[in-house]
Design a protein around this motif. Structure first.
Motif, short mmCIF file in Angstrom:
data_model
loop_
_atom_site.label_atom_id
_atom_site.label_comp_id
_atom_site.label_asym_id
_atom_site.label_seq_id
_atom_site.Cartn_x
_atom_site.Cartn_y
_atom_site.Cartn_z
N VAL A 101 -0.95 26.72 38.37
CA VAL A 101 -0.62 28.13 38.24
C VAL A 101 -0.04 28.68 39.54
O VAL A 101 0.99 29.34 39.53
CB VAL A 101 -1.87 28.94 37.82
N ASN A 102 -0.69 28.41 40.65
CA ASN A 102 -0.34 29.09 41.90
C ASN A 102 0.75 28.39 42.71
O ASN A 102 1.42 29.02 43.51
CB ASN A 102 -1.57 29.25 42.79
N ARG A 161 -8.17 34.72 37.65
CA ARG A 161 -6.76 34.36 37.80
C ARG A 161 -6.11 34.15 36.43
O ARG A 161 -5.00 34.62 36.18
CB ARG A 161 -6.66 33.09 38.65
N HIS A 187 -7.13 35.32 33.56
CA HIS A 187 -7.08 36.60 32.87
C HIS A 187 -5.85 37.40 33.33
O HIS A 187 -5.11 37.95 32.52
CB HIS A 187 -8.37 37.39 33.12
N LEU A 188 -5.64 37.45 34.64
CA LEU A 188 -4.52 38.22 35.17
C LEU A 188 -3.17 37.61 34.80
O LEU A 188 -2.16 38.30 34.76
CB LEU A 188 -4.63 38.37 36.70
N GLU A 189 -3.17 36.33 34.49
CA GLU A 189 -1.92 35.68 34.05
C GLU A 189 -1.73 35.87 32.54
O GLU A 189 -0.84 35.29 31.95
CB GLU A 189 -1.93 34.19 34.40
N GLY A 190 -2.60 36.65 31.93
CA GLY A 190 -2.42 36.97 30.52
C GLY A 190 -3.17 36.09 29.54
O GLY A 190 -2.97 36.19 28.33
N GLN A 197 -16.40 41.20 40.87
CA GLN A 197 -14.95 41.47 40.90
C GLN A 197 -14.12 40.49 40.08
O GLN A 197 -12.95 40.75 39.84
CB GLN A 197 -14.45 41.55 42.34
N ASP A 247 -15.31 43.19 36.27
CA ASP A 247 -14.11 44.04 36.30
C ASP A 247 -13.26 43.89 35.04
O ASP A 247 -12.55 44.79 34.66
CB ASP A 247 -13.23 43.66 37.51
N PHE A 248 -13.29 42.73 34.44
CA PHE A 248 -12.40 42.45 33.30
C PHE A 248 -13.18 42.19 32.02
O PHE A 248 -12.63 41.66 31.05
CB PHE A 248 -11.48 41.27 33.63
#
Ligand SMILES: Cc1cc2nc3c(=O)[nH]c(=O)nc-3n(C[C@H](O)[C@H](O)[C@H](O)COP(=O)(O)OP(=O)(O)OC[C@H]3O[C@@H](n4cnc5c(N)ncnc54)[C@H](O)[C@@H]3O)c2cc1C
Ligand code: SF4
Lengths: 425, 125
Positions: A157-158, A183, A185-188, A210, A214-215
């Protein structure tokens, strides 16, 4: 991320194997201490070890008093290495080490020179660690694709820039599992949950807050993956509750649909290279047995960072690399060497303590990992040194400095043993 | 306690991760009391977390480099928690050309955020 030199000498005072934070810190410190003839060998295309792929913030609070990302932390040391002109070989794998008449012969390979030997007076091993895989934790079921370790997904990913899937189940709630859950989650991706076999998470509480809270990503404690379903590609996992003995509870299982299983189930120090020259390993840390100078059982070979034992934070790894360089300087200066004749034993409640052998001629800072979470507990050294803690957890290493007089008081008798153990008040 | 709210939050400022209880005024939301914090930073965090929770944002953007295809980026300052995903969507549309130096500004005013987005790594070619 810098380009390495391709010219090299055949003889060095010090060869450092591994260009992660441990190896870079050792190289910079060695240079500062006046060891001029240093070679740094890294098998990857760039320096930094796993830092370049750890893009989140959370590095350097202890040393720099700032919250840096992995690449930022790494670049501070990369720049110092370039400035000090330390010989660096990238894309180069060290394959074997032989100790001959006090000299170390390192056999390495790369595409420019093929196989070649380097003669070094001393060696620092900074090899990092490997991730535990599915085979090592025995999940039954079929063998479809879509099952990856956290570090592999993090790199995809990164660094490489693609997503392995869209519906993710995370097994293991250590910091790496938590950070990768966020990570993804933030990538969808839909992160279905983080499953942890223990009744507690070994990750930091701030990371649970966090990365998961948070999610609204759920954390299931005392749960594990008991089956993998799918033919070519993983389609679902079976998860079950576990009892106090960590055995699955009958009838508690359910099926969770997913296309990716992310395993974050532990790290193992990398030591294949250490074994080629017969270095003695500790069966608890799975890294070399060392003395207070970071020296292994083979004189002139030192170990630090995650190949010595798995560290929680990079700042400690940097300090360990510096300590290894200092140990190495004493060796190169042929200072009379005090034999580490005192044995350090891990007792009740202690998973391990490093160094495992000490001389008694120096103050020593021990790195200690407890085996389970404890409240209002103490860590004791023999019969008369105790340090109290409000809270102890395997997720956070404890550092305790012991003065040499206390060490000699403790190991004064014939036995020359110091036992470290825990207890409650 | 009728006019007060009790909220449980975790301080994420440092690895200790204190579990705190925050008492706020029901009417205007001001923080009246914080318990469970080990140091003063906890109070600052609690006030921020109640009025305007912020987080450091990290992600990657496309880069047209010979060696690598992603550049790690971060927000210089923490950004409001509820616009983290919006900023990431904007960054997803970007493409950067090397050379880039760590610390270089990559984006500004994204999704109305005041913090700059900067490169985390140096990629020279
Ligand atoms: C996902 C994740 C999140 C983390 N989050 C944090 C965090 O928030 N804060 C924090 O402080 N720490 C964090 N850490 C921990 C920290 O990054 C590590 O402790 C640290 O990087 C270990 O450094 P190292 O140099 O020992 O090993 P590594 O970084 O693994 O470096 C070892 C290097 O040696 C090289 N090598 C190995 N064998 C050979 C060989 N035979 N020849 C040549 N080269 C070789 C490897 O290629 C590698 O580059 C995290 C780790 C991970 C994986
Ligand atoms: S209150 Fe202080 S000690 Fe506790 S987590 Fe926050 S910064 Fe750390």
């Amino acid at each position: 991320m810098q380009q390495g030199k391709n010219n090299y000498k055949k003889k060095y005072d010090l060869a450092i194997i591994g260009g992660g934070p441990a190896g870079m810190a050792a190289a910079v410190r060695a240079h500062e201490l006046g060891i001029i003839n240093v070679l740094l060998i890294e098998r990857d295309k760039y320096l930094g070890g796993i830092l370049p792929q750890c893009i989140h913030a959370g590095f350097g609070l202890k040393i720099f008093n700032r919250e840096l990302t992995g690449p930022e932390y790494s670049s501070i040391f990369e720049e110092k290495i370039v400035q000090s002109g330390i010989d660096t070989m990238l894309d180069t794998m060290a394959l074997n080490i032989k100790s001959e008449n006090g000299l170390k012969i390192v056999t390495a390979a790369n595409s420019s020179f093929g196989y070649f030997d380097i003669e070094a007076k001393s060696v620092i091993l900074a090899l990092g660690c490997r991730e535990r895989t599915r085979g090592q934790i025995n999940i039954p079921g079929s063998r479809p694709s879509g099952v990856y370790t956290a570090g592999v997904i993090q790199r995809m990913v990164n660094i490489e820039g693609y997503l392995p899937g869209k519906k993710v189940v995370v097994l293991g709630s250590g910091d790496i599992g938590l950070i990768m859950a966020r990570r993804m989650h933030l990538e969808g991706c839909a992160v279905k949950g983080v499953f942890e076999i223990n009744p507690f998470s070994t990750g930091l509480l701030r990371n649970i807050a966090q990365c998961l809270d948070d999610f609204n990503i759920p954390l299931y404690l005392s749960h594990t993956v008991t089956g993998i379903i799918g033919k070519k590609r993983i389609e679902a996992v079976k998860v079950s509750k576990v009892d106090e003995k960590l055995k699955p509870v009958k009838g508690s299982d359910r099926i969770i649909e997913c296309d990716t299983l992310l395993l974050s189930v532990g790290l193992i120090p990398e030591n294949e290279l250490s074994l080629t020259c017969g270095i003695l390993l500790d069966n608890k840390t799975l890294g070399p047995v060392v003395d207070e100078n970071c020296q292994t059982s083979v004189k002139g070979i030192f170990s630090c960072g995650n190949s010595l034992f798995v560290n929680d934070i990079v700042d400690n790894v940097t300090q360990a690399g510096q300590a290894a360089a200092e140990g190495c300087l004493a060796y190169l200066n042929e200072k009379p060497y005090e034999e580490p004749s005192i044995e350090v034993q891990a007792g009740e409640g202690i998973l391990y303590a490093v160094p495992q052998k000490i001389s008694g001629f120096k103050d020593v800072t021990f790195s200690i990992r407890v085996s389970r979470p404890m409240k209002n507990a103490y860590i004791a050294f023999g019969d008369f040194f105790k340090k109290k803690f409000k809270f102890l957890t395997p997720g956070e290493m404890v550092f305790i400095k012991i003065k040499k007089d206390i060490i000699n008081g403790l190991a004064g008798g014939k036995t020359r043993v110091i036992k470290i153990y825990t207890g409650s008040k | 306690m009728k006019d007060k709210n009790k909220i449980k939050i975790r301080c994420i400022t440092c690895p200790v991760g204190c579990s705190m209880e925050v008492i706020t005024d029901k009417l205007n939301g001001t923080v009246l009391d914080v318990k469970g914090n080990e140091c003063a930073k906890g109070i600052k965090f609690a006030k921020e977390e109640i009025s305007n929770p912020v987080r450091i944002l990290t992600t990657t953007v496309k880069i047209d480099s010979v060696k690598l295809c992603r550049l790690a980026v971060r927000s210089l300052e923490p950004v409001p928690k509820d616009i983290v995903k919006d900023i990431i969507s904007e960054l997803r549309k970007m493409k950067i050309c090397p050379p880039v130096k760590a610390g270089q500004v990559i984006g500004q005013n994204l999704s109305g955020s005041k913090s700059k987005i900067i490169a985390s790594a140096t990629i020279s070619q």
